[in-house]
Design a protein around this motif. Sequence first.
Motif, PDB file in Angstrom:
ATOM      1  N   GLY A 260       0.804  -1.216   0.000  1.00 23.30           N
ATOM      2  CA  GLY A 260       0.000   0.000   0.000  1.00 23.30           C
ATOM      3  C   GLY A 260       0.833   1.260   0.000  1.00 23.30           C
ATOM      4  O   GLY A 260       0.553   2.212  -0.734  1.00 23.30           O
ATOM      5  N   ILE A 261       1.880   1.281   0.811  1.00 22.55           N
ATOM      6  CA  ILE A 261       2.763   2.451   0.876  1.00 22.55           C
ATOM      7  C   ILE A 261       3.469   2.663  -0.463  1.00 22.55           C
ATOM      8  O   ILE A 261       3.635   3.802  -0.927  1.00 22.55           O
ATOM      9  CB  ILE A 261       3.782   2.282   2.014  1.00 22.55           C
ATOM     10  N   THR A 262       3.874   1.564  -1.111  1.00 20.03           N
ATOM     11  CA  THR A 262       4.552   1.675  -2.407  1.00 20.03           C
ATOM     12  C   THR A 262       3.641   2.274  -3.465  1.00 20.03           C
ATOM     13  O   THR A 262       4.076   3.098  -4.279  1.00 20.03           O
ATOM     14  CB  THR A 262       5.046   0.289  -2.864  1.00 20.03           C
ATOM     15  N   VAL A 263       2.372   1.884  -3.451  1.00 25.73           N
ATOM     16  CA  VAL A 263       1.423   2.477  -4.398  1.00 25.73           C
ATOM     17  C   VAL A 263       1.302   3.976  -4.152  1.00 25.73           C
ATOM     18  O   VAL A 263       1.320   4.782  -5.088  1.00 25.73           O
ATOM     19  CB  VAL A 263       0.041   1.800  -4.279  1.00 25.73           C
ATOM     20  N   ILE A 264       1.192   4.361  -2.891  1.00 23.81           N
ATOM     21  CA  ILE A 264       1.056   5.775  -2.556  1.00 23.81           C
ATOM     22  C   ILE A 264       2.237   6.583  -3.085  1.00 23.81           C
ATOM     23  O   ILE A 264       2.075   7.666  -3.657  1.00 23.81           O
ATOM     24  CB  ILE A 264       0.923   5.942  -1.027  1.00 23.81           C
ATOM     25  N   LEU A 265       3.441   6.045  -2.915  1.00 23.37           N
ATOM     26  CA  LEU A 265       4.647   6.780  -3.279  1.00 23.37           C
ATOM     27  C   LEU A 265       4.951   6.752  -4.774  1.00 23.37           C
ATOM     28  O   LEU A 265       5.478   7.724  -5.330  1.00 23.37           O
ATOM     29  CB  LEU A 265       5.847   6.224  -2.504  1.00 23.37           C
ATOM     30  N   LEU A 266       4.630   5.639  -5.445  1.00 20.71           N
ATOM     31  CA  LEU A 266       5.106   5.445  -6.818  1.00 20.71           C
ATOM     32  C   LEU A 266       4.028   5.484  -7.892  1.00 20.71           C
ATOM     33  O   LEU A 266       4.356   5.549  -9.078  1.00 20.71           O
ATOM     34  CB  LEU A 266       5.865   4.116  -6.926  1.00 20.71           C
ATOM     35  N   GLN A 267       2.730   5.452  -7.519  1.00 24.71           N
ATOM     36  CA  GLN A 267       1.700   5.352  -8.550  1.00 24.71           C
ATOM     37  C   GLN A 267       1.748   6.504  -9.550  1.00 24.71           C
ATOM     38  O   GLN A 267       1.784   6.291 -10.766  1.00 24.71           O
ATOM     39  CB  GLN A 267       0.319   5.285  -7.910  1.00 24.71           C
ATOM     40  N   MET A 268       1.749   7.722  -9.080  1.00 24.27           N
ATOM     41  CA  MET A 268       1.746   8.863  -9.994  1.00 24.27           C
ATOM     42  C   MET A 268       3.047   9.006 -10.772  1.00 24.27           C
ATOM     43  O   MET A 268       3.017   9.283 -11.980  1.00 24.27           O
ATOM     44  CB  MET A 268       1.401  10.151  -9.240  1.00 24.27           C
ATOM     45  N   PRO A 269       4.224   8.847 -10.154  1.00 22.32           N
ATOM     46  CA  PRO A 269       5.450   8.870 -10.967  1.00 22.32           C
ATOM     47  C   PRO A 269       5.458   7.822 -12.068  1.00 22.32           C
ATOM     48  O   PRO A 269       5.919   8.091 -13.186  1.00 22.32           O
ATOM     49  CB  PRO A 269       6.553   8.606  -9.938  1.00 22.32           C
ATOM     50  N   ILE A 270       4.941   6.631 -11.779  1.00 21.11           N
ATOM     51  CA  ILE A 270       4.908   5.578 -12.794  1.00 21.11           C
ATOM     52  C   ILE A 270       3.949   5.953 -13.917  1.00 21.11           C
ATOM     53  O   ILE A 270       4.238   5.745 -15.100  1.00 21.11           O
ATOM     54  CB  ILE A 270       4.529   4.227 -12.157  1.00 21.11           C
ATOM     55  N   ILE A 271       2.802   6.533 -13.577  1.00 27.29           N
ATOM     56  CA  ILE A 271       1.865   6.974 -14.617  1.00 27.29           C
ATOM     57  C   ILE A 271       2.521   8.008 -15.520  1.00 27.29           C
ATOM     58  O   ILE A 271       2.369   7.984 -16.745  1.00 27.29           O
ATOM     59  CB  ILE A 271       0.574   7.538 -13.975  1.00 27.29           C
ATOM     60  N   ARG A 272       3.278   8.927 -14.928  1.00 30.72           N
ATOM     61  CA  ARG A 272       3.951   9.951 -15.724  1.00 30.72           C
ATOM     62  C   ARG A 272       4.960   9.325 -16.686  1.00 30.72           C
ATOM     63  O   ARG A 272       5.139   9.798 -17.808  1.00 30.72           O
ATOM     64  CB  ARG A 272       4.669  10.940 -14.794  1.00 30.72           C
ATOM     65  N   VAL A 273       5.615   8.268 -16.258  1.00 28.09           N
ATOM     66  CA  VAL A 273       6.620   7.617 -17.089  1.00 28.09           C
ATOM     67  C   VAL A 273       5.974   6.858 -18.244  1.00 28.09           C
ATOM     68  O   VAL A 273       6.472   6.884 -19.381  1.00 28.09           O
ATOM     69  CB  VAL A 273       7.496   6.662 -16.244  1.00 28.09           C
ATOM     70  N   ILE A 274       4.853   6.188 -17.988  1.00 32.11           N
ATOM     71  CA  ILE A 274       4.284   5.282 -18.986  1.00 32.11           C
ATOM     72  C   ILE A 274       3.118   5.871 -19.765  1.00 32.11           C
ATOM     73  O   ILE A 274       2.597   5.218 -20.673  1.00 32.11           O
ATOM     74  CB  ILE A 274       3.811   3.961 -18.325  1.00 32.11           C
ATOM     75  N   GLU A 275       2.698   7.112 -19.448  1.00 30.98           N
ATOM     76  CA  GLU A 275       1.472   7.628 -20.053  1.00 30.98           C
ATOM     77  C   GLU A 275       1.572   7.803 -21.572  1.00 30.98           C
ATOM     78  O   GLU A 275       0.547   7.839 -22.250  1.00 30.98           O
ATOM     79  CB  GLU A 275       1.056   8.942 -19.393  1.00 30.98           C
ATOM     80  N   LYS A 276       2.775   7.899 -22.105  1.00 32.33           N
ATOM     81  CA  LYS A 276       2.923   8.037 -23.551  1.00 32.33           C
ATOM     82  C   LYS A 276       2.996   6.685 -24.256  1.00 32.33           C
ATOM     83  O   LYS A 276       3.038   6.622 -25.480  1.00 32.33           O
ATOM     84  CB  LYS A 276       4.194   8.835 -23.872  1.00 32.33           C
ATOM     85  N   ILE A 277       3.030   5.610 -23.484  1.00 32.22           N
ATOM     86  CA  ILE A 277       3.162   4.271 -24.060  1.00 32.22           C
ATOM     87  C   ILE A 277       1.783   3.743 -24.431  1.00 32.22           C
ATOM     88  O   ILE A 277       0.797   3.961 -23.721  1.00 32.22           O
ATOM     89  CB  ILE A 277       3.840   3.315 -23.050  1.00 32.22           C
ATOM     90  N   ASN A 278       1.711   3.028 -25.535  1.00 33.61           N
ATOM     91  CA  ASN A 278       0.477   2.361 -25.955  1.00 33.61           C
ATOM     92  C   ASN A 278      -0.112   1.556 -24.802  1.00 33.61           C
ATOM     93  O   ASN A 278       0.592   0.847 -24.089  1.00 33.61           O
ATOM     94  CB  ASN A 278       0.803   1.450 -27.143  1.00 33.61           C
ATOM     95  N   GLY A 279      -1.429   1.653 -24.606  1.00 30.43           N
ATOM     96  CA  GLY A 279      -2.082   0.979 -23.491  1.00 30.43           C
ATOM     97  C   GLY A 279      -1.866  -0.524 -23.465  1.00 30.43           C
ATOM     98  O   GLY A 279      -1.755  -1.129 -22.391  1.00 30.43           O
ATOM     99  N   PHE A 280      -1.796  -1.156 -24.641  1.00 32.35           N
ATOM    100  CA  PHE A 280      -1.574  -2.597 -24.681  1.00 32.35           C
ATOM    101  C   PHE A 280      -0.164  -2.956 -24.232  1.00 32.35           C
ATOM    102  O   PHE A 280       0.053  -3.976 -23.580  1.00 32.35           O
ATOM    103  CB  PHE A 280      -1.851  -3.133 -26.087  1.00 32.35           C
ATOM    104  N   TRP A 281       0.779  -2.110 -24.561  1.00 28.26           N
ATOM    105  CA  TRP A 281       2.145  -2.337 -24.084  1.00 28.26           C
ATOM    106  C   TRP A 281       2.205  -2.183 -22.564  1.00 28.26           C
ATOM    107  O   TRP A 281       2.956  -2.871 -21.890  1.00 28.26           O
ATOM    108  CB  TRP A 281       3.109  -1.374 -24.761  1.00 28.26           C
ATOM    109  N   GLN A 282       1.405  -1.268 -22.037  1.00 27.90           N
ATOM    110  CA  GLN A 282       1.332  -1.119 -20.581  1.00 27.90           C
ATOM    111  C   GLN A 282       0.802  -2.405 -19.933  1.00 27.90           C
ATOM    112  O   GLN A 282       1.314  -2.846 -18.899  1.00 27.90           O
ATOM    113  CB  GLN A 282       0.442   0.060 -20.217  1.00 27.90           C
ATOM    114  N   LEU A 283      -0.226  -2.984 -20.537  1.00 25.87           N
ATOM    115  CA  LEU A 283      -0.760  -4.250 -20.027  1.00 25.87           C
ATOM    116  C   LEU A 283       0.310  -5.337 -20.042  1.00 25.87           C
ATOM    117  O   LEU A 283       0.478  -6.081 -19.070  1.00 25.87           O
ATOM    118  CB  LEU A 283      -1.959  -4.699 -20.866  1.00 25.87           C
ATOM    119  N   ALA A 284       1.042  -5.424 -21.143  1.00 29.04           N
ATOM    120  CA  ALA A 284       2.069  -6.462 -21.276  1.00 29.04           C
ATOM    121  C   ALA A 284       3.213  -6.233 -20.286  1.00 29.04           C
ATOM    122  O   ALA A 284       3.691  -7.183 -19.633  1.00 29.04           O
ATOM    123  CB  ALA A 284       2.609  -6.482 -22.706  1.00 29.04           C
TER     124      ALA A 284
END
Length: 404
Positions: A260-284
């Motif tokens: 839970g703590i890891t999600v709180i700290l890293l969720q938004m930074p990870i979204i910023r990193v991957i938001e330009k990536i194709n959604g299917f690649w994100q799933l993979a």
Amino acid sequence: MSEPTFTYRSILMRKQMQAVSGAQFIRVLARSQIWIFIPVYLTRVRGLPVYFSGILFLLTAIIALPFSVYGGNLVDTIGRRKVSLAIPLFLFVLMIITAFSVLYRAGIISIVIEFLSIEPISVIQWIADNAIVSDVTGIGERTGSFGILRIAGNLGFSAGPAIGGFLADYSYSYIFFFGAAGAIVELLLYYFLVNETGKLRKGSGRFSMPLADRYFVIVAIMIGVTYFVSGQWGTTLTLFLSVVYRVSNNMIGILYSINGITVILLQMPIIRVIEKINGFWQLALGTIVYGLGFFVLALTHNFVLLGIDIVFITIGENILAPVTNSIISKIAPEDRRGEYFGSAQLISGFIAPLAPVLGTFLIYKNPSDPLMIWTPVLIIAIFASVSITIAGSMLMRSIGKRTG
């Protein structure tokens, strides 16, 4: 499938987002320990074999399937607000009944029936929440908005399992009493902060599914395949730690709190990193990170190293979870969002319940061989990631970037 930038503050200023994210926090804080510790209760206290928990969760998912479709239609026809107010009341009653059954050691059949009644109701609330978020956010805000919900939920999860481990050491019934109290808080949040947000569809709430939408069906199946790997989180992981490594309830709760703590700290930074990536690649990508993380569990039982690996597994979760809801929300027409979310739950629900069945069966057959438990999961993750990448690329070329 890339998205423009968005402002988290502007999203959180919307009272509906405050209500849904607040309810998500309370829900996970008060109810997450039920799913974590009911397998431990059935195995250690009631003496049932470990594979029984896998079967129980399979039954839970199967029973929830028709509720997901019918509930989604209800959300579209009678409205998000009415559904959101009714669900906490039903859950309060169910949890109080289950708590007393556990407290007074009722028959296993009674407890199982009561437990099986909770998930179908919870699924309808999940659909209503996703529809509300989709209603009050723009397309470019969706992944970030669902990320906010995950952070809210994991704020609850950072404490919920630890509280559950503490309560379980006194009585497993306290877990359900705590869940009942949380349902009342959810009710108040929805009552005061949520008005009707959706463009409602005329109809009677009858069963309706967008099966003619080929794009939707393929996407829902791909999401379901990822659940086959991510679904080892929860029942399988808890029983593995408890039965194979003999980790105490308190320590299991702490490991989940690290998640839970890891999600709180890293969720938004990870979204910023991957938001330009194709959604299917994100799933993979999320699926293969999940699989590798689970495999590492087989290599050590040192508590500190287990905690570090939980962080790695959570990174996979942070990649995978927000994009699944975001993709569906972009596909769904405005007046059929409940139907689309419910139907996605139905389609993926035929696949996802097999995950804990597989995991608990592997534990049952290989209680002293962690490699034999987690190697099959890694193989499935690799296969799923490759399949999603190929199928997603073909779909994008043949249909075009329909999701924006």
